[in-house]
Design a protein around this motif. Structure first.
Motif, mmCIF file in Angstrom:
data_model
loop_
_atom_site.group_PDB
_atom_site.id
_atom_site.type_symbol
_atom_site.label_atom_id
_atom_site.label_comp_id
_atom_site.label_asym_id
_atom_site.label_seq_id
_atom_site.Cartn_x
_atom_site.Cartn_y
_atom_site.Cartn_z
ATOM 1 N N UNK A 1 0.839 -1.194 0.000
ATOM 2 C CA UNK A 1 0.000 0.000 0.000
ATOM 3 C C UNK A 1 0.880 1.253 0.000
ATOM 4 N N UNK A 2 0.621 2.126 -0.925
ATOM 5 C CA UNK A 2 1.298 3.418 -0.957
ATOM 6 C C UNK A 2 0.324 4.463 -0.434
ATOM 7 N N UNK A 3 0.750 5.228 0.541
ATOM 8 C CA UNK A 3 -0.107 6.278 1.088
ATOM 9 C C UNK A 3 0.584 7.623 0.957
ATOM 10 N N UNK A 4 -0.226 8.651 0.743
ATOM 11 C CA UNK A 4 0.293 10.007 0.588
ATOM 12 C C UNK A 4 -0.501 10.922 1.505
ATOM 13 N N UNK A 5 0.088 11.371 2.609
ATOM 14 C CA UNK A 5 -0.619 12.282 3.515
ATOM 15 C C UNK A 5 -0.919 13.599 2.801
ATOM 16 N N UNK A 201 -3.190 3.785 -2.339
ATOM 17 C CA UNK A 201 -3.197 3.034 -3.588
ATOM 18 C C UNK A 201 -2.563 1.678 -3.345
ATOM 19 N N UNK A 202 -3.250 0.593 -3.691
ATOM 20 C CA UNK A 202 -2.665 -0.743 -3.516
ATOM 21 C C UNK A 202 -1.372 -0.875 -4.307
ATOM 22 N N UNK A 203 -0.407 -1.573 -3.725
ATOM 23 C CA UNK A 203 0.858 -1.801 -4.421
ATOM 24 C C UNK A 203 1.487 -3.080 -3.903
ATOM 25 N N UNK A 207 4.305 -1.540 2.688
ATOM 26 C CA UNK A 207 3.617 -0.249 2.667
ATOM 27 C C UNK A 207 4.601 0.871 2.984
ATOM 28 N N UNK A 208 4.353 2.029 2.429
ATOM 29 C CA UNK A 208 5.195 3.175 2.753
ATOM 30 C C UNK A 208 4.439 4.465 2.465
ATOM 31 N N UNK A 228 5.227 3.856 -9.377
ATOM 32 C CA UNK A 228 6.558 3.461 -8.928
ATOM 33 C C UNK A 228 7.006 4.354 -7.778
ATOM 34 N N UNK A 229 7.883 3.815 -6.955
ATOM 35 C CA UNK A 229 8.468 4.564 -5.848
ATOM 36 C C UNK A 229 9.878 4.977 -6.240
#
Length: 251
Positions: A1-5, A201-203, A207-208, A228-229
């Protein structure tokens, strides 16, 4: 999971969400599409036409030499954040001449490794081992020729599409709701958690939190959205002519 505060109500979303467009990257995206064994349907005629033009310009053999560097990805050396100001042929040539050879090698290594998993090692792989500077110079001449002979006119024709997409992005950043609507038009899998105030967003993989989301709209990239990260940022590459789909992420 990719998260963006996301910021509070009084902070602009543009601090965390941005976009980048680069003619040089779009040219590379067109070569990626051209390198596919089966081109996307909407580029089938374009692909056939370009290969005929390559043959007429005596570039078909040279293109065959470089296909392994584009079949399974777009080299990072074309990253829009680094190449958005590179437009004229002289700028392109200078960019690749001054690009460190080790950076060039790193940008193509994963693509070449993927090629070798499915095919015999190509000629370019052996040349890279013997003289990477030679390959980089040859690569620079090829992309410069491609831009001058074929792609410059394509870019002028599609540039208005990027202007319209930039307007869509600008208006989407006016609020959380409009941003969520826009991102879900790219992929419904991207959601906003109202309790934690984060985009999610699922990834694949762990998680990050990403500090920044950078949008890469593309006309010639005709595949599903790719997330992509890169460092502390999340990069979302997507087609501006395709409907919403699930973004893929590297395994």
């Amino acid at each position: 999971m990719i998260t963006i505060p996301l910021p509070g109500n009084h902070s602009p979303l543009s601090n965390l969400i941005s976009y980048s467009v680069s003619p040089l990257y779009e040219m590379a995206a067109s070569l990626y599409t051209l390198a596919q064994e089966t081109p996307p349907e909407r580029f089938a005629y374009w692909t056939e036409e370009k290969l005929e033009q390559f043959e007429s310009a005596r570039l078909l053999k040279e293109w065959g030499y470089f296909v392994p560097l584009f079949r399974y990805g777009i080299p990072d050396s074309f990253d829009p954040l680094h190449t958005k100001g590179v437009m004229a042929v002289d700028d392109q040539y200078e960019y690749f001449v001054t690009l460190p050879t080790d950076h060039f090698m790193r940008s193509i290594k994963p693509i070449l490794e993927e090629w070798i998993l499915h095919h015999d090692a190509p000629e370019v792989a052996f040349d890279l081992e013997e003289d990477a500077d030679y390959v980089k110079g040859r690569f620079s001449l090829f992309v410069s020729s491609y831009w001058q002979l074929f792609f410059e006119a394509n870019w002028e024709a599609i540039a208005p599409k990027f202007v319209r997409e930039a307007e869509r992005i600008y208006y989407s950043l006016q609020g959380i709701e409009s941003l969520t609507t826009y991102l879900q038009s790219i992929s419904p899998a991207i959601t906003y958690d109202t309790e934690t105030h984060r985009l999610t967003c699922p990834s694949n993989g762990p998680s990050y939190d990403a500090h920044h989301l950078i949008l890469y709209p593309s006309y010639y990239y005709a595949q599903e959205p790719t997330l992509t990260k890169k460092g502390w940022n999340a990069h979302l590459l997507f087609s501006i002519s395709e409907g919403p789909t699930q973004p893929k992420t590297p395994s």
